[in-house]
Design a protein around this motif. Structure first.
Motif, mmCIF file in Angstrom:
data_model
loop_
_atom_site.group_PDB
_atom_site.id
_atom_site.type_symbol
_atom_site.label_atom_id
_atom_site.label_comp_id
_atom_site.label_asym_id
_atom_site.label_seq_id
_atom_site.Cartn_x
_atom_site.Cartn_y
_atom_site.Cartn_z
ATOM 1 N N SER A 20 0.825 -1.209 0.000
ATOM 2 C CA SER A 20 0.000 0.000 0.000
ATOM 3 C C SER A 20 0.860 1.259 0.000
ATOM 4 O O SER A 20 0.726 2.130 0.854
ATOM 5 N N SER A 22 1.917 4.907 -1.040
ATOM 6 C CA SER A 22 1.185 6.095 -1.477
ATOM 7 C C SER A 22 2.119 7.297 -1.496
ATOM 8 O O SER A 22 2.877 7.519 -0.541
ATOM 9 N N SER A 24 2.633 11.437 -1.650
ATOM 10 C CA SER A 24 1.909 12.660 -1.290
ATOM 11 C C SER A 24 1.665 13.522 -2.529
ATOM 12 O O SER A 24 2.367 13.385 -3.539
ATOM 13 N N TYR A 32 3.791 4.060 3.485
ATOM 14 C CA TYR A 32 3.516 2.665 3.169
ATOM 15 C C TYR A 32 3.306 1.881 4.457
ATOM 16 O O TYR A 32 3.622 2.353 5.561
ATOM 17 N N TRP A 67 -4.881 -0.171 4.297
ATOM 18 C CA TRP A 67 -4.427 0.743 3.248
ATOM 19 C C TRP A 67 -3.972 2.061 3.869
ATOM 20 O O TRP A 67 -4.311 2.362 5.019
ATOM 21 N N VAL A 68 -3.205 2.829 3.117
ATOM 22 C CA VAL A 68 -2.870 4.199 3.488
ATOM 23 C C VAL A 68 -3.048 5.086 2.265
ATOM 24 O O VAL A 68 -2.921 4.631 1.122
ATOM 25 N N ALA A 69 -3.345 6.367 2.504
ATOM 26 C CA ALA A 69 -3.502 7.346 1.429
ATOM 27 C C ALA A 69 -3.232 8.731 2.012
ATOM 28 O O ALA A 69 -3.524 8.990 3.183
ATOM 29 N N TRP A 70 -2.684 9.611 1.214
ATOM 30 C CA TRP A 70 -2.390 10.957 1.684
ATOM 31 C C TRP A 70 -3.617 11.848 1.640
ATOM 32 O O TRP A 70 -4.434 11.758 0.721
ATOM 33 N N LYS A 71 -3.722 12.734 2.632
ATOM 34 C CA LYS A 71 -4.709 13.819 2.646
ATOM 35 C C LYS A 71 -3.903 15.103 2.679
ATOM 36 O O LYS A 71 -3.468 15.556 3.753
ATOM 37 N N VAL A 76 -1.843 11.543 6.814
ATOM 38 C CA VAL A 76 -2.000 10.228 6.187
ATOM 39 C C VAL A 76 -3.311 9.627 6.672
ATOM 40 O O VAL A 76 -3.575 9.583 7.881
ATOM 41 N N ALA A 141 -11.749 10.964 -0.604
ATOM 42 C CA ALA A 141 -10.792 11.731 0.197
ATOM 43 C C ALA A 141 -10.980 13.236 0.055
ATOM 44 O O ALA A 141 -10.330 14.009 0.757
#
Length: 214
Positions: A20, A22, A24, A32, A67-71, A76, A141
């Motif tokens: 996972s 991601s 930025s 990750y 999972w991870v994802a940037w905001k 994160v 997001a």
């Protein structure tokens, strides 16, 4: 003319234990999930500083990160699966399966890039989720709204859409669903415009739509 230096991310990660990944929005950071002997960690790489930092961890016996994802570049988002034990009853009128003694609860959390802040969405409002243990998942997001995300949540009245503040975790309902609702879709502005409900005989789905922002 100077050319940007190519950064080899491979020096920061082991592909056997990392998933996972991601990047930025600015491209300055990478997040990750890293698996270890005792559990899992969320790691942030600062490419300019050539450094890594573990910003959150969970023991294998307690749960895992999905999972991870940037905001933006400062936070994160992460999907957390927590392993729970205990017997709970389903809300009246729901057709969700009765939970046994061992089950998983899914949550969306926001973590500051430096690891200084960990906020669970629905912070202080867990009583608004089904059984008090209903799961949440990320719907959108909201890249054009730096302070909020849209969630799908199993609340006390069905499967609804909620707008949550990433700094406080506080959420407000923006779209109603039913216990047959399975998912939603948003438009480019981040408005939920489609809802997918399972048919009573489970042979397919009913798709409903509404005007953007309605």
């Amino acid at each position: 003319m100077a050319h940007a230096q190519t950064v080899d991310i491979a020096r920061f990660v082991d592909p056997v234990t990392v998933r996972s990944v991601s990047i930025s929005p600015s491209g300055a950071y990478v997040a990750y999930i890293r698996r270890g002997a005792a559990g899992e960690e969320i790691v942030v790489v600062d490419l300019a500083a050539n450094s890594t930092r573990t910003i959150e961890s969970v023991r294998r016996t307690h749960g895992l990160f999905n999972w991870v994802a940037w905001k933006g570049d400062d936070h994160v988002l992460a999907g957390v699966e927590a392993f729970m034990t205990g017997e709970i009853r389903r809300p009246m009128g729901s057709n969700l399966p009765q939970r046994g003694r061992d089950y998983s609860v899914h949550r969306v959390v926001s973590i500051s890039r430096d690891g200084s802040g960990f906020v669970q969405m629905f912070e202080g409002q867990l009583h608004r989720l089904a059984w008090g243990f209903g799961s949440t998942q990320l719907l959108d997001a909201l890249p054009n709204d730096p302070g909020h995300v849209l969630l799908i949540a199993s609340d006390n009245f069905g499967i609804g859409v909620w707008r949550a503040d990433i700094a406080t975790g506080r959420a407000e309902r923006v779209a109603d669903g039913t216990w047959d609702t399975r998912s939603y879709a948003t438009d480019g502005a981040g408005h939920p415009v489609m809802r997918f409900d399972a048919l009573a005989d489970r042979s397919g789905y009913r798709v409903m739509r509404r005007a953007s922002g309605a």
